[in-house]
Scaffold this motif. Structure first.
Motif, PDB file in Angstrom:
ATOM      1  N   VAL A   1      -1.695  -4.650  -2.996  1.00  0.00           N
ATOM      2  CA  VAL A   1      -2.411  -4.426  -4.222  1.00  0.00           C
ATOM      3  C   VAL A   1      -2.047  -5.265  -5.185  1.00  0.00           C
ATOM      4  O   VAL A   1      -0.711  -5.334  -5.620  1.00  0.00           O
TER       5      VAL A   1
ATOM      6  N   GLU B   1       0.768  -1.263  -0.081  1.00  0.00           N
ATOM      7  CA  GLU B   1      -0.063   0.107  -0.157  1.00  0.00           C
ATOM      8  C   GLU B   1       0.781   1.367  -0.008  1.00  0.00           C
ATOM      9  O   GLU B   1       0.584   2.282  -0.653  1.00  0.00           O
TER      10      GLU B   1
ATOM     11  N   ASN C   1      -3.117  -3.692 -15.696  1.00  0.00           N
ATOM     12  CA  ASN C   1      -4.095  -3.500 -14.704  1.00  0.00           C
ATOM     13  C   ASN C   1      -3.649  -3.423 -13.087  1.00  0.00           C
ATOM     14  O   ASN C   1      -2.511  -4.243 -12.747  1.00  0.00           O
ATOM     15  N   ILE C   2      -4.110  -2.262 -12.344  1.00  0.00           N
ATOM     16  CA  ILE C   2      -3.675  -2.162 -11.015  1.00  0.00           C
ATOM     17  C   ILE C   2      -5.012  -2.390 -10.209  1.00  0.00           C
ATOM     18  O   ILE C   2      -6.103  -1.789 -10.644  1.00  0.00           O
ATOM     19  N   GLY C   3      -4.900  -3.316  -9.225  1.00  0.00           N
ATOM     20  CA  GLY C   3      -6.165  -3.853  -8.717  1.00  0.00           C
ATOM     21  C   GLY C   3      -6.883  -2.764  -7.906  1.00  0.00           C
ATOM     22  O   GLY C   3      -6.291  -1.729  -7.614  1.00  0.00           O
ATOM     23  N   GLN C   4      -8.094  -2.673  -7.810  1.00  0.00           N
ATOM     24  CA  GLN C   4      -8.869  -1.902  -7.151  1.00  0.00           C
ATOM     25  C   GLN C   4      -9.348  -2.256  -5.692  1.00  0.00           C
ATOM     26  O   GLN C   4      -9.621  -1.218  -4.918  1.00  0.00           O
ATOM     27  N   MET C   5      -8.921  -3.310  -5.227  1.00  0.00           N
ATOM     28  CA  MET C   5      -9.216  -3.732  -3.919  1.00  0.00           C
ATOM     29  C   MET C   5      -7.705  -4.062  -3.213  1.00  0.00           C
ATOM     30  O   MET C   5      -6.955  -4.638  -3.804  1.00  0.00           O
ATOM     31  N   LEU C   6      -7.813  -3.561  -1.995  1.00  0.00           N
ATOM     32  CA  LEU C   6      -6.565  -3.770  -1.230  1.00  0.00           C
ATOM     33  C   LEU C   6      -6.847  -5.089  -0.370  1.00  0.00           C
ATOM     34  O   LEU C   6      -7.710  -5.173   0.388  1.00  0.00           O
TER      35      LEU C   6
ATOM     36  N   THR D   1       3.020   5.441 -10.272  1.00  0.00           N
ATOM     37  CA  THR D   1       2.703   6.672 -11.222  1.00  0.00           C
ATOM     38  C   THR D   1       3.896   7.362 -11.807  1.00  0.00           C
ATOM     39  O   THR D   1       3.680   8.105 -12.881  1.00  0.00           O
TER      40      THR D   1
ATOM     41  N   LEU E   1       2.408   2.328  -3.509  1.00  0.00           N
ATOM     42  CA  LEU E   1       1.595   2.484  -4.661  1.00  0.00           C
ATOM     43  C   LEU E   1       1.671   3.779  -5.485  1.00  0.00           C
ATOM     44  O   LEU E   1       1.868   3.836  -6.789  1.00  0.00           O
TER      45      LEU E   1
END
Length: 361
Positions: free
Chosen positions: A264, A222, A252-257, A229, A225
């Motif tokens: 992620v 986390e 793809n970067i997961g939307q859920m932690l 970028t 992250l």
């Protein structure tokens, strides 16, 4: 003597109770003779040109649309196998053939519905002819038209159900069911045994996969992250080919932690023309950032408290402020850390001994 003893005890008590510091909200001011002050090391924050890297673990995964487990759609007996392990198949190529009473019943329903539709079509034509020659009844023609439409819909639905099983609607009555590959790829697993009887809930018998491209599922913490970028490139290696370096790009970067690991799931796509990467392999991923001017501090200058990170900024002769910052890890086992928000160059930062200030309550 009594007075001297009393005054002496009073002085020692006052000296003992004199606080070593005063804390007001997030600011701490040390006493003039504080025992904490000599333990603090302060340095001025400066910008440095940094090209950092982030290491994380991952696993090789087949891309879902390039991976298929082929199972029997009905219960029945396998009568023929068309494939062997390692064989390349195209989409729609036969995998195995089977005899199935359930499939026979589905065929029977389809052909019965087809005959009923043809009969309804003949009746509709007759009613239209009668009406055209003024001897028919419009209501009967409309009823015949509705009946034909209903029969046609029934045929289309049954044809669609046959198509789900990769069987053509042109199949002949009593013909065996041929199970076909839904994708192009190689047969990577086969448990086909000619003559075996399968229940309708039997697990997949054949696995087809197209592995010229695969995904790497990397677990990014986390707190790291923000690193994603500003990526320059992504490299990774596997233990089986430690001297070989692979490249990839994020898809793809997961939307859920994941609340347990605080990470992620990041999917990285890579070429696998030589088929060196096998699904399930462990991967060592290295993410390299774009070089930029940033403040870098020793990791021991930064303290974690709940979900936030802090440093201590010297704002007076013996006065310090607990300051919230955002950081990004530079590299695995690095003794330094990047400060991406919360500080500016020229500020005096406690780089060692800050643990004593953290304990000030």
């Amino acid at each position: 003597i009594v007075l001297l003893f009393t005054n002496s005890c009073k002085s020692k008590t006052e000296e003992k109770e004199t606080p070593d510091y005063v804390r007001t909200n997030d600011e701490i001011e040390l006493a003039e003779n504080s025992v904490i002050e000599p333990k603090l090391k302060v340095e001025t924050a400066k910008y440095q040109f940094i090209e950092s890297e982030l290491n994380c673990n991952g696993t090789v995964k087949a891309i879902p649309e390039r991976f298929a487990e082929v199972a029997a759609p009905f219960g029945g007996r396998v009568t023929k196998s068309f494939v062997t392990i390692g064989q390349y198949v195209r989409k729609g190529d036969p995998i195995f053939e089977m005899k199935s009473s359930d499939f026979f019943a589905a065929q029977q329903d389809y052909f019965s519905a087809q005959q009923e539709m043809k009969q309804a079509e003949i009746n509709l034509k007759r009613q239209k002819d009668l009406l055209a020659h003024s001897v028919g009844v419009k209501r009967e023609m409309e009823e015949a038209e509705t009946e034909y439409k209903l029969k046609k819909i029934a045929v289309e639905q049954l044809a669609a159900s046959l198509k789900v099983f990769n069987s053509s609607a042109q199949t002949k009555m009593g013909q065996s069911l041929i199970v076909r590959s839904p994708i192009a790829g190689r047969v990577v697993n086969s448990d086909l045994v000619v003559g075996q009887y399968l229940k309708d809930d039997h697990e997949a018998l054949v696995t087809v996969a197209e592995l010229s491209k695969v995904w790497i599922s990397a677990q990014v913490k986390e707190k790291d992250l923000g690193f994603l970028t500003e990526l320059k490139n992504i490299k990774f290696s596997v233990d089986a080919f430690s001297s070989k370096e692979f490249n990839g790009q994020i898809v793809n970067i997961g939307q859920m932690l994941n609340e347990e690991t605080r990470s992620v799931d990041v999917l990285i796509e890579t070429e696998n023309i030589q088929s060196l990467l096998k699904p399930g392999m462990y991967v060592n991923v290295v993410l390299n950032s774009v070089g930029k001017e940033e403040i870098v501090l020793p990791t021991k200058a930064v303290f974690q408290e709940n979900e936030n990170q802090y440093v201590f900024v010297k704002i007076g002769q013996r006065k310090f402020r607990k300051t919230k910052v955002k950081t990004v890890t530079m590299a695995e086992n690095s003794q330094s850390i990047r400060i991406v928000d919360g500080l500016t160059a020229g500020q005096n930062i406690v780089v060692d001994g800050g643990i004593y200030l953290m304990g000030a309550k």
